[in-house]
Design a protein around this motif. Structure first.
Motif, PDB file in Angstrom:
ATOM      1  N   ASN A  43      42.077  22.986  20.186  1.00  0.00           N
ATOM      2  CA  ASN A  43      41.240  21.859  20.625  1.00  0.00           C
ATOM      3  C   ASN A  43      40.825  21.011  19.422  1.00  0.00           C
ATOM      4  N   LEU A  44      40.472  19.759  19.711  1.00  0.00           N
ATOM      5  CA  LEU A  44      39.955  18.842  18.698  1.00  0.00           C
ATOM      6  C   LEU A  44      39.042  19.603  17.725  1.00  0.00           C
ATOM      7  N   ASP A  45      39.325  19.492  16.427  1.00  0.00           N
ATOM      8  CA  ASP A  45      38.517  20.212  15.437  1.00  0.00           C
ATOM      9  C   ASP A  45      37.217  19.442  15.210  1.00  0.00           C
ATOM     10  N   GLU A  46      36.139  19.982  15.766  1.00  0.00           N
ATOM     11  CA  GLU A  46      34.851  19.286  15.733  1.00  0.00           C
ATOM     12  C   GLU A  46      34.352  19.060  14.304  1.00  0.00           C
ATOM     13  N   ARG A  47      34.821  19.887  13.359  1.00  0.00           N
ATOM     14  CA  ARG A  47      34.361  19.736  11.969  1.00  0.00           C
ATOM     15  C   ARG A  47      34.987  18.525  11.292  1.00  0.00           C
ATOM     16  N   LEU A  48      36.050  17.983  11.875  1.00  0.00           N
ATOM     17  CA  LEU A  48      36.754  16.850  11.263  1.00  0.00           C
ATOM     18  C   LEU A  48      36.378  15.516  11.893  1.00  0.00           C
ATOM     19  N   VAL A  49      35.630  15.588  13.000  1.00  0.00           N
ATOM     20  CA  VAL A  49      35.371  14.360  13.765  1.00  0.00           C
ATOM     21  C   VAL A  49      34.545  13.362  12.945  1.00  0.00           C
ATOM     22  N   GLU A  50      33.482  13.859  12.319  1.00  0.00           N
ATOM     23  CA  GLU A  50      32.566  12.944  11.626  1.00  0.00           C
ATOM     24  C   GLU A  50      33.291  12.112  10.565  1.00  0.00           C
ATOM     25  N   SER A  51      34.201  12.735   9.848  1.00  0.00           N
ATOM     26  CA  SER A  51      34.896  12.019   8.765  1.00  0.00           C
ATOM     27  C   SER A  51      35.860  10.961   9.311  1.00  0.00           C
ATOM     28  N   ALA A  52      36.155  11.010  10.614  1.00  0.00           N
ATOM     29  CA  ALA A  52      37.065  10.020  11.204  1.00  0.00           C
ATOM     30  C   ALA A  52      36.315   8.807  11.765  1.00  0.00           C
ATOM     31  N   ILE A  53      34.988   8.877  11.745  1.00  0.00           N
ATOM     32  CA  ILE A  53      34.188   7.790  12.337  1.00  0.00           C
ATOM     33  C   ILE A  53      34.117   6.600  11.380  1.00  0.00           C
ATOM     34  N   THR A  54      34.347   5.409  11.934  1.00  0.00           N
ATOM     35  CA  THR A  54      34.207   4.170  11.161  1.00  0.00           C
ATOM     36  C   THR A  54      33.249   3.251  11.922  1.00  0.00           C
ATOM     37  N   ALA A  55      33.022   2.057  11.386  1.00  0.00           N
ATOM     38  CA  ALA A  55      32.148   1.090  12.058  1.00  0.00           C
ATOM     39  C   ALA A  55      32.736   0.648  13.397  1.00  0.00           C
ATOM     40  N   ARG A  56      34.034   0.859  13.588  1.00  0.00           N
ATOM     41  CA  ARG A  56      34.687   0.410  14.828  1.00  0.00           C
ATOM     42  C   ARG A  56      34.780   1.518  15.885  1.00  0.00           C
ATOM     43  N   THR A  57      34.399   2.737  15.522  1.00  0.00           N
ATOM     44  CA  THR A  57      34.530   3.849  16.477  1.00  0.00           C
ATOM     45  C   THR A  57      33.582   3.652  17.653  1.00  0.00           C
ATOM     46  N   ARG A  58      34.122   3.854  18.849  1.00  0.00           N
ATOM     47  CA  ARG A  58      33.298   3.696  20.060  1.00  0.00           C
ATOM     48  C   ARG A  58      33.135   4.995  20.844  1.00  0.00           C
ATOM     49  N   ALA A  59      34.154   5.827  20.801  1.00  0.00           N
ATOM     50  CA  ALA A  59      34.115   7.009  21.668  1.00  0.00           C
ATOM     51  C   ALA A  59      34.897   8.173  21.072  1.00  0.00           C
ATOM     52  N   ILE A  60      34.564   9.366  21.559  1.00  0.00           N
ATOM     53  CA  ILE A  60      35.291  10.590  21.220  1.00  0.00           C
ATOM     54  C   ILE A  60      35.839  11.155  22.531  1.00  0.00           C
ATOM     55  N   VAL A  61      37.096  11.557  22.501  1.00  0.00           N
ATOM     56  CA  VAL A  61      37.710  12.118  23.715  1.00  0.00           C
ATOM     57  C   VAL A  61      38.217  13.532  23.429  1.00  0.00           C
ATOM     58  N   PRO A  62      37.353  14.530  23.633  1.00  0.00           N
ATOM     59  CA  PRO A  62      37.815  15.912  23.475  1.00  0.00           C
ATOM     60  C   PRO A  62      38.693  16.311  24.657  1.00  0.00           C
ATOM     61  N   VAL A  63      39.723  17.080  24.387  1.00  0.00           N
ATOM     62  CA  VAL A  63      40.638  17.563  25.430  1.00  0.00           C
ATOM     63  C   VAL A  63      40.504  19.079  25.488  1.00  0.00           C
ATOM     64  N   HIS A  64      40.189  19.597  26.650  1.00  0.00           N
ATOM     65  CA  HIS A  64      40.005  21.051  26.789  1.00  0.00           C
ATOM     66  C   HIS A  64      41.363  21.681  27.077  1.00  0.00           C
ATOM     67  N   TYR A  65      42.060  22.031  26.005  1.00  0.00           N
ATOM     68  CA  TYR A  65      43.433  22.528  26.148  1.00  0.00           C
ATOM     69  C   TYR A  65      43.446  23.882  26.857  1.00  0.00           C
ATOM     70  N   ALA A  66      44.330  23.988  27.821  1.00  0.00           N
ATOM     71  CA  ALA A  66      44.523  25.240  28.570  1.00  0.00           C
ATOM     72  C   ALA A  66      43.265  25.672  29.325  1.00  0.00           C
ATOM     73  N   GLY A  67      42.341  24.730  29.535  1.00  0.00           N
ATOM     74  CA  GLY A  67      41.111  25.069  30.266  1.00  0.00           C
ATOM     75  C   GLY A  67      40.111  25.840  29.422  1.00  0.00           C
ATOM     76  N   VAL A  68      40.310  25.844  28.104  1.00  0.00           N
ATOM     77  CA  VAL A  68      39.358  26.472  27.182  1.00  0.00           C
ATOM     78  C   VAL A  68      38.555  25.346  26.524  1.00  0.00           C
ATOM     79  N   ALA A  69      37.240  25.447  26.588  1.00  0.00           N
ATOM     80  CA  ALA A  69      36.391  24.325  26.172  1.00  0.00           C
ATOM     81  C   ALA A  69      36.451  24.040  24.677  1.00  0.00           C
ATOM     82  N   CYS A  70      36.327  22.763  24.351  1.00  0.00           N
ATOM     83  CA  CYS A  70      36.073  22.329  22.978  1.00  0.00           C
ATOM     84  C   CYS A  70      34.660  22.765  22.594  1.00  0.00           C
ATOM     85  N   GLU A  71      34.353  22.699  21.298  1.00  0.00           N
ATOM     86  CA  GLU A  71      33.013  23.062  20.823  1.00  0.00           C
ATOM     87  C   GLU A  71      32.085  21.872  21.123  1.00  0.00           C
ATOM     88  N   MET A  72      31.640  21.799  22.386  1.00  0.00           N
ATOM     89  CA  MET A  72      30.986  20.588  22.880  1.00  0.00           C
ATOM     90  C   MET A  72      29.618  20.322  22.247  1.00  0.00           C
TER      91      MET A  72
END
Ligand SMILES: *Cc1c(COP(=O)(O)O)cnc(C)c1O
Length: 386
Positions: free
Chosen positions: A110-139
């Protein structure tokens, strides 16, 4: 070689689908938002705890609705994994946004929650986590990061019906969530999906966007005396025949999930020795997650040639398959999106992953055959005995 094929997927039907379709047919109710759709909405709202559930003709449509609801515009950026289905990115790229692909976690894919913050810019509007195989992301972490930067969260819970994170249904945690009822998912209507709206401020616009940008839903409830074009929208709702089919599935959703979990656990037990032998890794389900057995996948050790294993399954008439080509290496992903940092985990798992047949009705004997073929392919028959 002459054994019966074991397909990758076999759609499970409860036996009540045709009866409910006949009911809708007899009542002459074929367009959307009739009695079966209302029942499905109530069930989804009850089971997930969302503010408003709206059936759509696919999860793709629900994701497209979410992009419209968030007023996503050209130049906006949306953070998501690269290891996902095309619709996750396509829905936002359609509005002119740039998908920003972030790597996935080694354990859940699943989306690595520890890497999300470093990907944010002034243009970022949304995050779309995908729950792969029905196992939850670290919400919890994802939601905290999103709130700190005033970003919206849309859960791609296409695979997550009946699964939960810390007791909360997947799809009900972000501002919105999207389910799929495609034939290959757990609870099905052929094609089908639902948008779950969790932010009460988005609920009435969601209805409008789904009804061609009109306030037709309010009109039918008698809240306005005519309906008019209010804003951008499209036709995102399924007809009643689909809803009637889906209702039969909802009635059996607990049983479907239980049966899938039994098969999932059986694979998990059968494959434990292979994991111990170091030739593959089994799926990891973090303790906060209750999964729905949407998928049983395995990750081959890097030194194993996956093609040889896949060929062996094919030769034995077993539908075992790989999964996503990472979006950052697809033609449209390169044109419309960008990778954030290296995506080493994504690239590695995409080349090593195999999904095994899993469907309601799969027998333990068939599962043993699948594992026997796998062992044979890995040439491990003797070496794991001790
Ligand atoms: C299946 C799936 C979709 C698309 O669902 P449809 O209902 O076919 O549109 C989107 N995202 C993910 C992660 C999926 O698995």
């Amino acid at each position: 070689m002459n054994e019966n094929p074991i397909p990758f997927n076999w759609p499970y039907m409860t036996g009540k689908e045709i009866g409910y379709i006949a009911e809708a047919h007899a009542e002459g109710q074929l367009a959307g938002d009739g009695p079966f759709t209302r029942r499905c909405h109530a069930w989804l709202e009850d089971r997930s705890g969302c503010v408003k559930a709206l059936l759509t003709h696919s999860c793709t449509a629900a994701l497209e609705m979410s992009a419209l609801l968030l007023d996503i515009e050209p130049g906006d950026e949306v953070i998501m994994p690269s290891y996902t289905f095309v619709s996750t990115a396509n829905a936002f790229a359609l509005r002119g946004a740039q998908p920003v692909f972030v790597d996935v976690r080694e354990d859940t894919l699943n989306l690595d929650e520890r890497l999300v913050e470093s990907a944010i810019t002034a243009r970022t509007r949304a995050i779309v986590p995908v729950h792969y195989a029905g196992v939850a992301c670290e919400m919890d972490t994802i939601m905290t990061t999103a709130r700190r930067h005033q970003l919206k969260v849309v859960e791609d819970a296409a695979q997550g019906v009946m699964a939960s994170y810390k007791g909360r249904a997947l799809g009900s945690i972000g501002d919105m969530g999207a389910y799929s009822f495609h034939e290959t998912k757990n609870v099905i209507s052929g094609e089908g999906g639902s948008l779950l709206v969790n932010d009460p401020g988005l609920a009435s616009r969601a209805e409008i966007i789904r009804e061609k940008g009109t306030d037709r839903s309010r009109f039918f409830r008698g809240e306005v005396d005519k309906y008019t074009w209010q804003e951008l929208g499209s036709s995102f709702l399924p007809g009643e025949l689909i809803a009637a089919f889906l209702w039969a599935q909802f009635e059996e959703a607990d049983r479907i999930t239980r049966k899938r979990l039994v098969s999932w656990q059986n694979y998990h037990n059968l494959l434990a020795p292979l994991e111990a032998g170091g030739v593959l890794r089994r799926p990891v389900v973090p303790k906060d997650c209750r999964h729905n057995a949407h998928m049983y996948y395995l990750l081959l050790a890097p030194e194993i040639d996956r093609q040889i294993v896949l060929d062996e399954f094919k030769k034995n008439n077993i539908g075992a398959v790989f999964h996503y080509v990472p979006l950052h290496s697809s033609p449209a992903g390169q044109k419309f999106g960008r990778a954030h940092g290296d995506l080493n985990v994504t690239d590695s798992v995409a080349q090593r992953l195999i999904r095994l047949p899993l469907w309601v009705g799969l027998t333990a004997g068939q599962q043993e055959r699948v594992v026997a073929v796998l062992k044979n392919a890995l040439n491990l028959k003797g070496s794991i005995a001790h």
